[in-house]
Each structure stands twice: as C-alpha cells, then as structure tokens.
Design an enzyme around this catalytic site. Structure first.
Site, short mmCIF file in Angstrom:
data_model
loop_
_atom_site.label_atom_id
_atom_site.label_comp_id
_atom_site.label_asym_id
_atom_site.label_seq_id
_atom_site.Cartn_x
_atom_site.Cartn_y
_atom_site.Cartn_z
N ASP A 143 -64.97 -98.27 -81.38
CA ASP A 143 -64.65 -99.55 -80.80
C ASP A 143 -64.32 -100.49 -81.88
O ASP A 143 -64.98 -100.42 -83.09
CB ASP A 143 -65.95 -100.03 -79.99
CG ASP A 143 -65.48 -101.10 -78.92
OD1 ASP A 143 -65.71 -101.12 -77.81
OD2 ASP A 143 -65.01 -102.22 -79.25
N PHE A 146 -63.32 -106.10 -80.60
CA PHE A 146 -62.53 -107.26 -80.11
C PHE A 146 -63.21 -107.83 -78.83
O PHE A 146 -63.20 -108.97 -78.69
CB PHE A 146 -60.87 -106.78 -79.86
CG PHE A 146 -60.12 -107.94 -79.36
CD1 PHE A 146 -59.44 -107.81 -78.17
CD2 PHE A 146 -60.08 -109.33 -79.95
CE1 PHE A 146 -58.65 -108.85 -77.59
CE2 PHE A 146 -59.64 -110.47 -79.41
CZ PHE A 146 -58.78 -110.06 -78.19
N ASP A 168 -60.31 -98.95 -84.65
CA ASP A 168 -59.26 -99.48 -83.48
C ASP A 168 -58.38 -98.30 -83.30
O ASP A 168 -57.90 -97.58 -84.08
CB ASP A 168 -58.43 -100.49 -84.51
CG ASP A 168 -57.79 -101.18 -83.36
OD1 ASP A 168 -57.48 -102.39 -83.51
OD2 ASP A 168 -57.26 -100.58 -82.54
N LYS A 201 -49.70 -102.33 -78.06
CA LYS A 201 -50.14 -101.21 -79.14
C LYS A 201 -51.24 -100.67 -78.46
O LYS A 201 -51.42 -99.47 -78.64
CB LYS A 201 -50.13 -101.89 -80.33
CG LYS A 201 -49.03 -102.37 -81.25
CD LYS A 201 -49.50 -103.08 -82.38
CE LYS A 201 -48.07 -103.33 -83.44
NZ LYS A 201 -48.65 -103.66 -84.55
N TYR A 247 -50.13 -106.21 -70.51
CA TYR A 247 -51.15 -105.08 -70.05
C TYR A 247 -50.64 -104.25 -69.07
O TYR A 247 -50.97 -103.27 -69.20
CB TYR A 247 -52.43 -106.26 -69.60
CG TYR A 247 -53.56 -105.59 -68.90
CD1 TYR A 247 -53.64 -105.32 -67.28
CD2 TYR A 247 -54.51 -105.08 -69.51
CE1 TYR A 247 -54.92 -104.31 -66.89
CE2 TYR A 247 -55.70 -104.43 -69.31
CZ TYR A 247 -55.72 -104.03 -67.91
OH TYR A 247 -56.82 -103.46 -67.49
N GLN A 264 -45.46 -81.29 -71.28
CA GLN A 264 -44.87 -80.89 -72.76
C GLN A 264 -45.78 -80.18 -73.58
O GLN A 264 -45.42 -79.01 -73.97
CB GLN A 264 -44.17 -82.16 -73.47
CG GLN A 264 -43.07 -81.59 -74.56
CD GLN A 264 -42.73 -83.03 -75.29
OE1 GLN A 264 -42.20 -83.87 -74.70
NE2 GLN A 264 -42.65 -83.09 -76.33
N THR A 277 -63.53 -104.40 -61.40
CA THR A 277 -64.86 -103.88 -61.41
C THR A 277 -65.90 -105.19 -61.97
O THR A 277 -65.58 -105.99 -63.00
CB THR A 277 -64.97 -102.62 -62.37
OG1 THR A 277 -64.01 -101.87 -62.08
CG2 THR A 277 -66.40 -101.95 -62.60
O1 LIG Z 1 -62.20 -118.73 -62.86
C1 LIG Z 1 -61.21 -117.89 -62.25
C2 LIG Z 1 -60.89 -116.62 -62.57
C3 LIG Z 1 -59.89 -116.02 -62.02
N1 LIG Z 1 -59.60 -116.57 -60.77
C4 LIG Z 1 -58.61 -115.75 -59.98
O2 LIG Z 1 -59.34 -114.53 -59.42
C5 LIG Z 1 -58.49 -113.51 -59.22
C6 LIG Z 1 -59.00 -112.23 -60.21
O3 LIG Z 1 -58.83 -112.68 -61.59
P1 LIG Z 1 -59.51 -111.94 -62.72
O4 LIG Z 1 -59.09 -112.48 -63.92
O5 LIG Z 1 -60.89 -111.62 -62.38
O6 LIG Z 1 -59.05 -110.30 -62.33
P2 LIG Z 1 -57.34 -109.97 -62.12
O7 LIG Z 1 -57.21 -109.44 -60.69
O8 LIG Z 1 -56.21 -110.91 -62.58
O9 LIG Z 1 -57.29 -108.61 -62.95
C7 LIG Z 1 -57.28 -108.42 -64.41
O10 LIG Z 1 -58.66 -108.39 -64.57
C8 LIG Z 1 -59.49 -107.21 -64.03
C9 LIG Z 1 -58.97 -106.15 -64.61
O11 LIG Z 1 -59.42 -105.04 -63.85
C10 LIG Z 1 -57.53 -106.10 -64.30
O12 LIG Z 1 -56.64 -104.97 -64.85
C11 LIG Z 1 -56.48 -107.36 -64.95
O13 LIG Z 1 -55.28 -107.42 -64.71
C12 LIG Z 1 -57.12 -113.98 -59.89
O14 LIG Z 1 -56.13 -114.29 -58.58
C13 LIG Z 1 -57.47 -115.18 -60.76
O15 LIG Z 1 -56.24 -116.14 -60.54
C14 LIG Z 1 -59.80 -117.72 -60.21
O16 LIG Z 1 -59.49 -118.37 -59.15
N2 LIG Z 1 -60.87 -118.41 -61.06
#
Ligand SMILES: O=c1ccn([C@@H]2O[C@H](COP(=O)(O)OP(=O)(O)O[C@H]3OC[C@@H](O)[C@H](O)[C@H]3O)[C@@H](O)[C@H]2O)c(=O)[nH]1
Length: 416
Positions: A143, A146, A168, A201, A247, A264, A277
């Site tokens: 790990d 970060f 890393d 990366k 991402y 391959q 999650t």
């Molecule tokens: O404080 C907050 C944070 C997030 N949100 C919203 O809640 C939804 C979920 O946002 P999150 O940031 O928890 O997660 P996302 O669905 O964007 O996925 C991201 O984080 C979780 C990972 O598993 C995903 O691969 C990654 O894309 C989004 O629509 C976001 O705009 C809020 O409304 N308030």
C-alpha cells in the site's frame, strides 16, 4: 451442518443486536470478547452454514469458500483499538508493545495460501485482510498509504502470517504468491480527482504490474449508465474527457488489459465490478456520501445533498463484498461479475434514512451537482447469484448501524 461455537454460554447480551446503536451495550459485549479472545476461547468452523441466529446475522462468509468467521470477532477487531490507549485528557496515545494476536485458523500446508492484497491498508482491502488472516492464510499487503491507513491493519503487524510493505503499484513488484487481490486505487471522487494522471497510472500501470506478476506467478466501468439496472453485458456510458474519466476509463482499460493477459498469456484472472460499498474503516474524510452523511449527522451538521438528490445509488455492506471477492477468487469463472446490493435509494431518501438512524435534528442543504455525476446506479446481480451462490445479506439499515458505531468509537478514541 457445522455450528459456530463460542465457549461461553450464549447469553442474549452476546447476540449481535445490530439495530441497537446503544454504545454501552456494544461496549459491554466487547468487554466479553476481550476475555474470550485473551483466554483463547474462540472456536468456529470456517465452513459452517450457520450465519443467522434468531434472524440476526452472527457470522459472515460462505462455507463453500471456507470463509465463515463470527461477526463478533470481526467487530472486536475494528471496533476496539488493540495496540494503543488514548487519553482524552492529555490527547495522547500510548502504544502497547506486547499484545496477543487474534486467533487464526491453522491450515494444512496444501490449503494455506500466500495472498497478496494491493491496497490492503484501505477500507475494503483491510476487511479482506482480516478475513484471509482469520481463515489461516499468509497475507502480504502492499500500500502507498495515499488513501490507506496503517491503523486499519495495525493489529496484524508482527504476526508470523502477515507482512506490510509500503509500495506503490505503479512500480513493478516481484514476489512469490498464490493469489493476488488487486484493490489498490483511490475510490472516492475527491481522492481520485486530486491527481487524475496518478489515478489513471494506478489503474493502468498498477494492473499491468499485477497481471505481469500473476503471469510470472501464474470496476466503474458503467459510467453514467443508460441501461438500468446494469448487467455485466452492458458496455457502459463514459465521458472520456470528463472529471470522472481518470477513474472510470482507468477501470475500463484495466479490464481490457486483464482480458488481454488472459487471452494472450493464459493468466488466470477474475474481474469483480464493485458497486458502492460502505462500512467500518471508511475514511471519514474521503468525501463519499455514506461517510459524509454519517459524520455530518454525528456532528449535528446539515447533510449536504449534491444536486436535487433524485440521483440513485445502491449500497452494499463491506462484509458482503468481501464474501463475494473470496467466492469469486476461488470459483473457476473468468467473466466480469457485479458485486453490489440492488437495494436502490435516491440520495435524498438515503439522507432521510441517516437522519432517522443517527440524528433527527439534522437538516438537509443542497449544493451544486458534480459534473458527470451518474444519475442512477443499481447492479443486476443475477450472475453472482447463479455462478457464486452469492447475494448481499446485510440490509442497508443494519450496515448503517454498524458503521455509525464505528465512527462514534473513532471519534471517542480521538482517531478522527
Ligand atoms: O456529501 C455528499 C457526497 C456525495 N453525494 C452524492 O451521492 C452520490 C454518491 O456519491 P459518492 O461519492 O459516494 O460515490 P459515487 O457514486 O460518486 O461513486 C464513487 O465512489 C464510490 C465508488 O465505488 C465509485 O466507484 C466511485 O465512482 C453522488 O450522486 C454524489 O453526488 C452527495 O449528495 N453528498
């Protein structure tokens, strides 16, 4: 039919009342754990089928993967700091030198695997590490810290079956192992957007390095989906130049590379598409909705909804995900598999759930929606059910209860 056996008589107070957020009761139960663990009074079958008792979840895992572990043993690990004592008066932490390690299964050499977990000090990775260690395997974690945190695996440092290496994955790594769980990648938007080039990366170079290692030693792919729910056959809908591209496209290239190595070079690969999650050890400040809403509610702050709150997500609890990862690793199946909980909420409904579960005095405030924010996300998990015999067991509400308890303990222990 195996059973989960603890040497003490099973009193009601021991049963995991997961809906109960009463800190005193869970602390009283934890004291019970300490005695049992200190006295080595832990006996359980990793291949038992007894997961529920009186409708309460008492264990996690699957007999078919020999991954069953009592829930109270896992709770003991992440709800109670073992190697340190925090003094709230002086705000100091005293680290303990001598401590007993948690009991781990003793496996015959032919069953004991050497498992590399990249990102193993992170939120999901550290729960996977706990499970693999308790199952009796040898675990090596790399790990770069970060987003990972040494505290998440501190209770294993020095254990004969465990190694923690600061590395890393964008740099090559050579080691003799039997299995590789490649989980290293910043997953919250604020983290992965902090350095988009590094995020790409990590997905691309990190996956190339791990596939190269696998060859030596034998996820956000859907974007803003137009198909709902998303099955593994759906190709996705991603903006290649948007703020989430580093991402989403990184994960897509990682999958492309994975199947290129399989076709391959005959590398034995598995691909899990992991949906949102949550659970203990989430980074309180990683900016994701579950940790944001819980911490805001615990601090009595307004919950911040981005946009109109009508966007949807489906949230799986971390123990269910770990179950699925271990089942998938040990199944002979090479196609991508969705691991997620199809129980879908609008973000506004989710905020209202957190307010009802944690602090009914909190209000909601709306902030601008992030660019390219997926409007909906729900996994089709038929493939996981049919191929792995897996589906989520944890209702969101119970998982929230566990996570709230974790964040409360972290706040009390001065760890956030
Ligand atoms: O404080 C907050 C944070 C997030 N949100 C919203 O809640 C939804 C979920 O946002 P999150 O940031 O928890 O997660 P996302 O669905 O964007 O996925 C991201 O984080 C979780 C990972 O598993 C995903 O691969 C990654 O894309 C989004 O629509 C976001 O705009 C809020 O409304 N308030």
């Amino acid at each position: 039919m195996g059973t989960i056996v603890n040497d003490t008589d099973s009193t009601e107070s021991k049963s995991n009342n997961l809906t109960n957020n009463n800190n005193d009761k869970s602390r009283e139960t934890e004291d019970l754990y300490s005695d049992k663990i200190r006295d080595g009074q832990w006996f359980w079958n990793t291949n038992t089928e007894q997961i529920f008792s009186q409708d309460q979840i008492v264990a996690v895992g699957h007999a078919s993967a020999k991954s069953v572990v009592p829930l109270e043993l896992l709770r003991y690990i992440y709800l109670q700091p073992h190697d340190r004592i925090y003094d709230p008066k002086t705000h100091t932490i005293s680290y303990l030198q001598t401590r007993t390690y948690l009991p781990v299964k003793s496996l015959p050499p032919r069953e004991k695997k050497r498992v590399l977990v990249t990102g193993g000090a992170g939120f999901v990775g550290s729960h996977l590490v706990d499970r693999l260690m308790l199952m009796g395997h040898e675990v090596i974690v790399i790990d770069n810290f970060f987003t990972g945190c040494k505290n998440n695996v501190g209770h294993w440092i020095g254990h004969p079956n465990f190694e923690l290496i600061r590395h890393d994955v964008v740099d090559p790594f050579l080691i003799e192992v039997d299995q590789i769980y490649h989980l290293a990648c910043p997953a919250s938007p604020p983290h992965y957007q902090y350095n988009p080039i590094k995020t790409v990366k990590t997905s691309v170079m990190g996956t190339i390095n791990m596939l190269g290692l696998a060859k030596r030693v034998k996820a956000q792919v859907y974007g803003d989906p137009e198909e709902h729910p998303q099955a593994e056959t759906y190709w996705g809908n991603v903006n290649p130049i948007g703020p989430r591209a580093c991402y989403d496209e990184g994960k897509r290239v990682a999958e492309t590379l994975t199947y290129a190595y399989m076709n391959q070079d005959c590398v034995d690969v598995r691909v899990a598409r992991i949906f949102n999650t949550f659970g203990p050890r989430m980074n309180a400040n990683d900016g994701r909705v579950v940790s944001n809403f819980i911490m805001q509610a615990l601090k009595g702050e307004d919950l911040t909804i981005y946009g109109d709150g009508l966007q949807t997500r489906s949230f799986q609890y971390v123990h269910d995900l770990v179950d699925g990862l271990i089942l998938l690793m040990n199944a002979d199946y090479k196609e991508p598999i969705n691991l997620g909980n199809p129980d879908e909420y609008t973000i506004r409904e989710f905020a209202e759930l957190i307010i009802s579960e944690v602090n009914s005095s909190c209000k909601i405030k709306t902030l601008p929606a992030p660019k390219d924010d997926p409007k909906k996300r729900r996994p089709d998990i038929k493939r996981a059910e049919q191929i792995l015999g897996w589906k989520p067991r944890w209702p969101v509400k119970q998982g929230i209860g566990e996570t709230v308890t974790y964040f409360q303990r972290q706040l009390e222990a001065g760890l956030m």
